[in-house]
Design an enzyme around this catalytic site. Structure first.
Site, PDB file in Angstrom:
ATOM      1  N   TYR A  48     -33.009  13.096  65.422  1.00  0.00           N
ATOM      2  CA  TYR A  48     -32.494  12.509  66.572  1.00  0.00           C
ATOM      3  C   TYR A  48     -33.374  11.568  67.386  1.00  0.00           C
ATOM      4  CZ  TYR A  48     -27.492  13.718  66.397  1.00  0.00           C
ATOM      5  OH  TYR A  48     -26.191  14.013  66.012  1.00  0.00           O
ATOM      6  N   ASP A  74     -24.900  19.236  65.340  1.00  0.00           N
ATOM      7  CA  ASP A  74     -23.983  18.232  65.493  1.00  0.00           C
ATOM      8  C   ASP A  74     -22.914  18.324  64.349  1.00  0.00           C
ATOM      9  OD1 ASP A  74     -23.109  15.756  66.584  1.00  0.00           O
ATOM     10  OD2 ASP A  74     -23.847  14.711  64.675  1.00  0.00           O
ATOM     11  N   ASP A  77     -18.846  20.218  64.819  1.00  0.00           N
ATOM     12  CA  ASP A  77     -17.678  19.491  64.895  1.00  0.00           C
ATOM     13  C   ASP A  77     -16.812  20.386  63.684  1.00  0.00           C
ATOM     14  OD1 ASP A  77     -18.044  17.464  66.439  1.00  0.00           O
ATOM     15  OD2 ASP A  77     -17.617  15.765  64.863  1.00  0.00           O
ATOM     16  N   ASP A  98     -26.019  24.442  54.151  1.00  0.00           N
ATOM     17  CA  ASP A  98     -25.047  24.179  53.202  1.00  0.00           C
ATOM     18  C   ASP A  98     -23.969  25.244  53.168  1.00  0.00           C
ATOM     19  OD1 ASP A  98     -27.062  25.283  52.170  1.00  0.00           O
ATOM     20  OD2 ASP A  98     -26.754  24.207  50.095  1.00  0.00           O
ATOM     21  N   LYS A 144     -32.484  24.508  56.607  1.00  0.00           N
ATOM     22  CA  LYS A 144     -32.569  24.094  55.224  1.00  0.00           C
ATOM     23  C   LYS A 144     -33.920  24.424  54.661  1.00  0.00           C
ATOM     24  CE  LYS A 144     -30.595  22.048  51.418  1.00  0.00           C
ATOM     25  NZ  LYS A 144     -29.590  22.509  50.866  1.00  0.00           N
TER      26      LYS A 144
END
Ligand code: IPM
Ligand code: MG
Length: 357
Positions: free
Chosen positions: A141, A247, A251, A223, A190
């Site tokens: 970001y 983020d 959600d 993932d 990751k």
């Protein structure tokens, strides 16, 4: 106690839900003998319209001079043009950075009365109680980004970086919280692909091994986490991750309880005011209709009372009032499952009545 709590109602349903939260704050002040000053400042699309800036300097100043900030929601189709000079979201990113709000706490805990509102089976979500710690002022970001000419047309880049100290401070906060809750921490990265994640994993492991040997610790690839979150959500306690993974996963997680309308969040820094907001957006489709669910914002004020003002009894009283109103069967449209529903202000009134009972 005297405290200044700056209100940033924002756009869409923001002003309606913040109005209810303000009434709840006023009730808490009366009942417990506090004095809360609650200035309201423009931010988001409304501030772009009025000042050409989603976070006008005066708003930032007022926020800096407060103990805490309560935000409704920002954004809407009116300000969505990707070629516009600025966007409401830029104001949100700026206030996070300016106030050093590196830790975004997002609790995911379904209410038992609403388990059937979840898109998942009751057996899967029963017992879920997750606290996400999303890193909020670093990562992709805030990394370098840009565009350049390219034989194909153009080339664009957004760089993801993390430094040792950025990783250590959020992991430390999450681990402390795990120690005080269920004793388990999950770090999501990751590391099988990204160098930045390999540093994340190394630093997180060091912090936990050296400072929190007593907690249970695991690492999960992002993932796989997306999968586990809907297949076995009740097995997680505290989850810590970077800005973009957080983020997306929060959600996803916010769907577990069935409605976004019930989930608050807190953004905290090393010192200075914390920022509290519902997890949902500005819902322009229902703005002005008086039907938005104010409970996430009311629950955000409970987090505010707890984390920024250390008013634990007051926070617990607000949470208990919300739980009683839900237990009594009162529902705004988003959680009514087609049954009878009440308005935004009726929901506010019921919470206030419970608080005063
Ligand atoms: C959130 C939102 C913001 C983010 C947007 C509105 C900039 O999605 O708070 O999760 O991506 O952080
Ligand atoms: Mg988001």
């Amino acid at each position: 106690m005297e405290a200044r709590i700056t209100l940033l109602p924002g756009d869409g349903i923001g002003p309606e839900i913040v109005a209810e939260a303000k009434r709840v704050l006023d009730t808490v002040a009366d009942k417990f003998g506090h004095q809360f000053e609650t200035p309201s400042c423009p931010m988001g699309g409304n501030a772009i319209d009025e000042f050409g800036d989603p976070l006008p300097p005066q708003t930032l100043e007022t926020c800096k001079e407060s103990q805490a900030i309560l935000l409704g929601a920002v954004g809407g189709p009116k300000w969505d043009d990707p070629s516009a000079k600025t966007r409401p979201e830029a104001g949100l990113l700026k206030i996070r950075k300016e106030l050093g709000l590196f830790a975004n706490l997002r609790p995911i805990k379904p209410y038992s009365e609403l388990l059937d509102a979840s898109p998942l089976k009751r057996e899967i979500i029963e017992g879920t109680d997750i606290l996400f710690f999303r890193e909020l002022t670093g990562g992709i970001y805030f990394g370098d980004s840009g565009r350049m000419e390219h034989p194909d047309g153009e080339k664009a880049f957004s760089v993801m970086t993390y430094t040792t100290s950025e990783i250590a401070r959020i992991v430390r906060l999450a681990a402390e919280s795990a120690r005080n809750r269920g004793g388990k921490l999950t770090s999501v990265d990751k590391a099988n692909v990204l160098e930045v994640s390999r540093l994340w994993r190394q630093v997180a492991e060091d912090v936990v091994k050296n400072e929190f040997p007593d907690i249970e610790y695991e690492v999960v690839l992002v993932d796989a986490m997306a999968m586990h979150l809907i297949s076995r959500p009740s097995e997680f306690d505290v989850v810590v991750t970077g800005n973009m993974f957080g983020d997306i996963l929060t959600d996803e997680g916010s769907m577990l309880p069935g409605s976004l309308g019930l989930l608050p969040s807190a953004s905290l820094g090393e010192s200075g005011p914390g920022l509290y907001e519902p997890i949902h957006g500005s819902a322009p489709d229902i703005a002005g209709k008086g039907i938005a669910n104010p409970l996430a914002t009311i629950l955000a004020t409970a987090m505010l009372l707890r984390h920024s003002l250390s008013l634990e009894s007051e926070a617990a009283a607000v949470e208990a009032a919300v739980a009683s109103v839900l237990a009594a069967g009162h529902r705004t449209a988003d959680i009514a499952a087609g049954g009878d529903s009440i308005s935004t202000s009726e929901m506010g009134n019921l919470v206030i009545q419970e608080l005063l009972a």
